[in-house]
Motif scaffolding. Structure first.
Motif, PDB file in Angstrom:
ATOM      1  N   LEU A 240       0.787  -0.799   0.152  1.00  0.00           N
ATOM      2  CA  LEU A 240      -0.027   0.047   0.023  1.00  0.00           C
ATOM      3  C   LEU A 240       1.183   1.293  -0.021  1.00  0.00           C
ATOM      4  CD1 LEU A 240      -2.549  -1.560   2.989  1.00  0.00           C
ATOM      5  CD2 LEU A 240      -2.941  -0.350  -0.212  1.00  0.00           C
ATOM      6  N   VAL A 241       1.852   1.541   0.893  1.00  0.00           N
ATOM      7  CA  VAL A 241       2.601   2.373   1.096  1.00  0.00           C
ATOM      8  C   VAL A 241       4.119   1.885  -0.325  1.00  0.00           C
ATOM      9  CG1 VAL A 241       4.862   3.821   2.082  1.00  0.00           C
ATOM     10  CG2 VAL A 241       2.952   2.260   3.304  1.00  0.00           C
ATOM     11  N   ARG A 242       4.263   1.531  -0.779  1.00  0.00           N
ATOM     12  CA  ARG A 242       4.920   1.158  -1.840  1.00  0.00           C
ATOM     13  C   ARG A 242       4.816   1.500  -3.074  1.00  0.00           C
ATOM     14  NH1 ARG A 242      10.477  -3.262   0.282  1.00  0.00           N
ATOM     15  NH2 ARG A 242      11.669  -1.342   1.932  1.00  0.00           N
ATOM     16  N   ASP A 243       3.472   0.615  -3.797  1.00  0.00           N
ATOM     17  CA  ASP A 243       3.254   0.626  -4.377  1.00  0.00           C
ATOM     18  C   ASP A 243       1.679   1.099  -4.742  1.00  0.00           C
ATOM     19  OD1 ASP A 243       5.429  -1.291  -5.172  1.00  0.00           O
ATOM     20  OD2 ASP A 243       3.603  -2.872  -4.229  1.00  0.00           O
ATOM     21  N   ARG A 244       1.456   1.623  -3.925  1.00  0.00           N
ATOM     22  CA  ARG A 244      -0.268   2.817  -3.867  1.00  0.00           C
ATOM     23  C   ARG A 244       0.253   3.935  -3.753  1.00  0.00           C
ATOM     24  NH1 ARG A 244      -3.936  -0.657  -6.515  1.00  0.00           N
ATOM     25  NH2 ARG A 244      -3.777  -2.809  -6.020  1.00  0.00           N
ATOM     26  N   GLY A 245       1.761   4.185  -3.222  1.00  0.00           N
ATOM     27  CA  GLY A 245       1.100   5.720  -2.511  1.00  0.00           C
ATOM     28  C   GLY A 245       0.687   5.905  -1.414  1.00  0.00           C
ATOM     29  N   ILE A 246       0.169   5.140  -0.433  1.00  0.00           N
ATOM     30  CA  ILE A 246      -0.603   5.228   0.405  1.00  0.00           C
ATOM     31  C   ILE A 246       0.306   6.001   1.954  1.00  0.00           C
ATOM     32  CG2 ILE A 246      -2.138   5.047   2.171  1.00  0.00           C
ATOM     33  CD1 ILE A 246      -3.765   3.105  -0.391  1.00  0.00           C
ATOM     34  N   ASP A 247      -0.501   6.852   2.451  1.00  0.00           N
ATOM     35  CA  ASP A 247       0.706   7.697   3.785  1.00  0.00           C
ATOM     36  C   ASP A 247       0.317   6.818   4.339  1.00  0.00           C
ATOM     37  OD1 ASP A 247       1.085   8.814   5.936  1.00  0.00           O
ATOM     38  OD2 ASP A 247       0.694  10.696   4.592  1.00  0.00           O
ATOM     39  N   LYS A 248       1.400   6.363   5.056  1.00  0.00           N
ATOM     40  CA  LYS A 248       1.524   5.416   6.260  1.00  0.00           C
ATOM     41  C   LYS A 248       1.116   5.267   7.487  1.00  0.00           C
ATOM     42  CE  LYS A 248       6.051   5.482   6.264  1.00  0.00           C
ATOM     43  NZ  LYS A 248       7.372   5.194   6.411  1.00  0.00           N
ATOM     44  N   ARG A 249       0.335   6.942   7.550  1.00  0.00           N
ATOM     45  CA  ARG A 249      -0.271   7.140   8.392  1.00  0.00           C
ATOM     46  C   ARG A 249      -1.904   6.819   8.390  1.00  0.00           C
ATOM     47  NH1 ARG A 249       1.893  13.073   8.723  1.00  0.00           N
ATOM     48  NH2 ARG A 249       1.516  12.531   6.161  1.00  0.00           N
ATOM     49  N   ARG A 250      -2.056   6.008   7.503  1.00  0.00           N
ATOM     50  CA  ARG A 250      -3.681   5.793   7.749  1.00  0.00           C
ATOM     51  C   ARG A 250      -4.059   4.334   7.674  1.00  0.00           C
ATOM     52  NH1 ARG A 250      -7.349   8.948   4.288  1.00  0.00           N
ATOM     53  NH2 ARG A 250      -6.485  11.767   4.631  1.00  0.00           N
ATOM     54  N   ILE A 251      -2.868   3.644   7.896  1.00  0.00           N
ATOM     55  CA  ILE A 251      -2.340   2.348   7.764  1.00  0.00           C
ATOM     56  C   ILE A 251      -1.648   2.260   9.526  1.00  0.00           C
ATOM     57  CG2 ILE A 251      -1.801   0.748   7.079  1.00  0.00           C
ATOM     58  CD1 ILE A 251      -0.336   2.466   4.312  1.00  0.00           C
ATOM     59  N   THR A 252      -3.462   1.122   9.753  1.00  0.00           N
ATOM     60  CA  THR A 252      -2.798  -0.504  10.838  1.00  0.00           C
ATOM     61  C   THR A 252      -2.582  -1.014  10.685  1.00  0.00           C
ATOM     62  OG1 THR A 252      -3.908   1.254  12.706  1.00  0.00           O
ATOM     63  CG2 THR A 252      -3.394  -0.338  13.503  1.00  0.00           C
ATOM     64  N   PHE A 253      -1.300  -1.570  11.038  1.00  0.00           N
ATOM     65  CA  PHE A 253      -1.463  -3.077  10.472  1.00  0.00           C
ATOM     66  C   PHE A 253      -0.475  -3.989  11.741  1.00  0.00           C
ATOM     67  CE2 PHE A 253       2.354  -1.449  10.294  1.00  0.00           C
ATOM     68  CZ  PHE A 253       3.849  -1.974  10.818  1.00  0.00           C
ATOM     69  N   THR A 254      -0.454  -5.247  11.493  1.00  0.00           N
ATOM     70  CA  THR A 254      -0.663  -6.410  13.254  1.00  0.00           C
ATOM     71  C   THR A 254      -0.018  -7.197  13.279  1.00  0.00           C
ATOM     72  OG1 THR A 254      -0.388  -6.591  15.515  1.00  0.00           O
ATOM     73  CG2 THR A 254      -2.707  -6.165  14.285  1.00  0.00           C
ATOM     74  N   GLY A 255       0.759  -8.288  13.330  1.00  0.00           N
ATOM     75  CA  GLY A 255       1.010  -9.253  12.961  1.00  0.00           C
ATOM     76  C   GLY A 255       0.649 -10.628  14.152  1.00  0.00           C
ATOM     77  N   TYR A 256      -1.225 -10.959  14.404  1.00  0.00           N
ATOM     78  CA  TYR A 256      -1.232 -11.813  14.993  1.00  0.00           C
ATOM     79  C   TYR A 256      -0.613 -12.867  15.175  1.00  0.00           C
ATOM     80  CZ  TYR A 256      -6.101  -9.418  14.490  1.00  0.00           C
ATOM     81  OH  TYR A 256      -6.383  -8.432  15.157  1.00  0.00           O
ATOM     82  N   TRP A 257       0.679 -13.466  14.286  1.00  0.00           N
ATOM     83  CA  TRP A 257       1.129 -14.709  14.661  1.00  0.00           C
ATOM     84  C   TRP A 257       2.525 -14.712  13.218  1.00  0.00           C
ATOM     85  CZ3 TRP A 257       0.857 -18.971  11.309  1.00  0.00           C
ATOM     86  CH2 TRP A 257      -0.443 -18.650   9.728  1.00  0.00           C
ATOM     87  N   LYS A 258       3.220 -15.588  13.829  1.00  0.00           N
ATOM     88  CA  LYS A 258       4.174 -15.597  12.762  1.00  0.00           C
ATOM     89  C   LYS A 258       4.451 -16.837  12.137  1.00  0.00           C
ATOM     90  CE  LYS A 258       8.533 -14.884  11.721  1.00  0.00           C
ATOM     91  NZ  LYS A 258      10.338 -13.554  12.317  1.00  0.00           N
ATOM     92  N   LEU A 259       4.588 -17.780  10.362  1.00  0.00           N
ATOM     93  CA  LEU A 259       4.199 -19.195  11.102  1.00  0.00           C
ATOM     94  C   LEU A 259       5.533 -19.524  11.566  1.00  0.00           C
ATOM     95  CD1 LEU A 259       3.068 -20.647   8.585  1.00  0.00           C
ATOM     96  CD2 LEU A 259       4.198 -20.531   6.555  1.00  0.00           C
ATOM     97  N   GLY A 260       5.656 -20.722  11.767  1.00  0.00           N
ATOM     98  CA  GLY A 260       6.536 -21.382  12.249  1.00  0.00           C
ATOM     99  C   GLY A 260       7.020 -20.731  14.020  1.00  0.00           C
ATOM    100  N   LYS A 261       6.595 -20.026  14.338  1.00  0.00           N
ATOM    101  CA  LYS A 261       6.994 -19.314  15.385  1.00  0.00           C
ATOM    102  C   LYS A 261       5.683 -18.896  16.661  1.00  0.00           C
ATOM    103  CE  LYS A 261       8.723 -15.131  17.323  1.00  0.00           C
ATOM    104  NZ  LYS A 261      10.274 -16.035  18.112  1.00  0.00           N
ATOM    105  N   ALA A 262       5.927 -19.282  17.499  1.00  0.00           N
ATOM    106  CA  ALA A 262       4.870 -19.111  18.357  1.00  0.00           C
ATOM    107  C   ALA A 262       5.307 -18.266  19.175  1.00  0.00           C
ATOM    108  CB  ALA A 262       5.055 -20.316  19.883  1.00  0.00           C
ATOM    109  N   TYR A 263       4.236 -17.428  19.429  1.00  0.00           N
ATOM    110  CA  TYR A 263       4.359 -15.795  20.604  1.00  0.00           C
ATOM    111  C   TYR A 263       3.927 -16.348  21.943  1.00  0.00           C
ATOM    112  CZ  TYR A 263       5.236 -13.136  16.503  1.00  0.00           C
ATOM    113  OH  TYR A 263       5.988 -12.935  15.243  1.00  0.00           O
ATOM    114  N   VAL A 264       4.264 -15.428  22.742  1.00  0.00           N
ATOM    115  CA  VAL A 264       3.951 -16.120  24.171  1.00  0.00           C
ATOM    116  C   VAL A 264       3.210 -14.721  24.507  1.00  0.00           C
ATOM    117  CG1 VAL A 264       5.524 -15.390  26.339  1.00  0.00           C
ATOM    118  CG2 VAL A 264       6.474 -16.649  25.100  1.00  0.00           C
ATOM    119  N   SER A 265       3.621 -13.584  23.928  1.00  0.00           N
ATOM    120  CA  SER A 265       2.773 -12.708  24.701  1.00  0.00           C
ATOM    121  C   SER A 265       2.259 -11.216  23.201  1.00  0.00           C
ATOM    122  CB  SER A 265       2.870 -11.644  26.094  1.00  0.00           C
ATOM    123  OG  SER A 265       4.252 -11.113  25.657  1.00  0.00           O
TER     124      SER A 265
END
Length: 265
Positions: A240-265
């Motif tokens: 969205l930022v690099r290819d679409r030119g959208i201001d990063k301040r208009r984006i919320t992103f979060t990794g709920y989980w990561k493939l192959g890795k268990a998050y403790v918290s």
């Protein structure tokens, strides 16, 4: 600059719960209903209200949790390893405060992580504790169309957001799922379109990213919310930022989980 700041929980405290019901609602999603007198102490904020969830590990006779909600993590690290609970992050799927109940939808695959394994085994009366963390979704009053991208782990968040939006809201949701039977019906404004994308043999997140790259962006873009597997969330923001030119301040992103890795918290 980062995107809009998250919305804090209202008077967060440890909420003691017990399992009231546990059912498989689709091939990969299990719904656990929890309740107790303390549920009424939570303040429903709608949208993607999320929480830390403390669960008993296999072999533990009782669930032990830190004492202070504000300094829980150092206390957790100070606990003897055999006494530490499992901790995972989940989103409220539904509140029924009058009945003192809430639902959690947990993704369960063939090789389940600790949270999924707990959900599949949890029987009525099993004790759990949650700590409300508030909201990640925050369009900060931005005008324009909304875009949400995620996988099946984001279903409760998307359902909560769609149920909290104004009726005249417009936008598109891209949801990647492992099986078409994991599709869920939930309330949403008439102007919000949902695109269900089956993963097939692709790596988690790739099908959703391919759908996103092929989309036509609205002329009046407002706010984007990307969540789920970490590479999906970061890949969507990068596109969205690099290819679409959208201001990063208009984006919320979060990794709920990561493939192959268990998050403790």
């Amino acid at each position: 600059m980062a995107g809009p700041e998250r919305v804090a929980a209202v008077a967060p405290r440890f909420i003691e719960l017990e399992v009231l019901d546990n059912q498989q609602v689709s091939p990969h999603i299990r719904r656990v209903t929890l309740g107790g007198d303390e549920v009424s102490a939570m303040t429903p904020q709608g949208f993607d209200q999320w929480f830390r969830f403390f669960m008993r590990r296999e072999g533990q006779e009782a669930l032990r949790v830190p004492k202070s909600p504000s300094t829980w993590f150092p206390q957790y690290l100070a606990m003897r390893e055999q006494h530490r609970p499992w901790i995972r992050n989940y989103t409220v799927r539904d509140f029924r405060l009058d009945a003192g109940e809430l639902d959690i939808d947990i993704v369960c695959h063939e090789d389940p992580g600790p949270g999924a394994a707990w959900a599949m085994a949890a029987e009525r009366g099993e004790r759990a504790v949650l700590l409300d963390e508030g909201l990640l979704y925050n369009d900060d009053g931005l005008e324009g169309e909304i875009l949400m991208v995620g996988d099946e782990s984001v279903l409760p968040a998307v359902a909560g957001v769609c149920g909290s939006l104004e009726d005249d809201a417009r936008g598109t949701v891209v949801l990647e799922i492992g099986h078409r039977d994991d599709i869920q019906e939930f309330r949403r404004p008439a102007g919000v379109d949902i695109r269900w994308v089956e993963r097939g043999s692709l790596r988690e997140g790739q099908a959703a990213l391919e759908e996103l790259r092929g989309m036509r962006m609205p002329e009046e873009f407002g706010y984007a919310y990307a969540a789920g597997e970490q590479q999906l969330a970061t890949g969507a923001r990068r596109h969205l930022v690099r290819d679409r030119g959208i201001d990063k301040r208009r984006i919320t992103f979060t990794g709920y989980w990561k493939l192959g890795k268990a998050y403790v918290s």
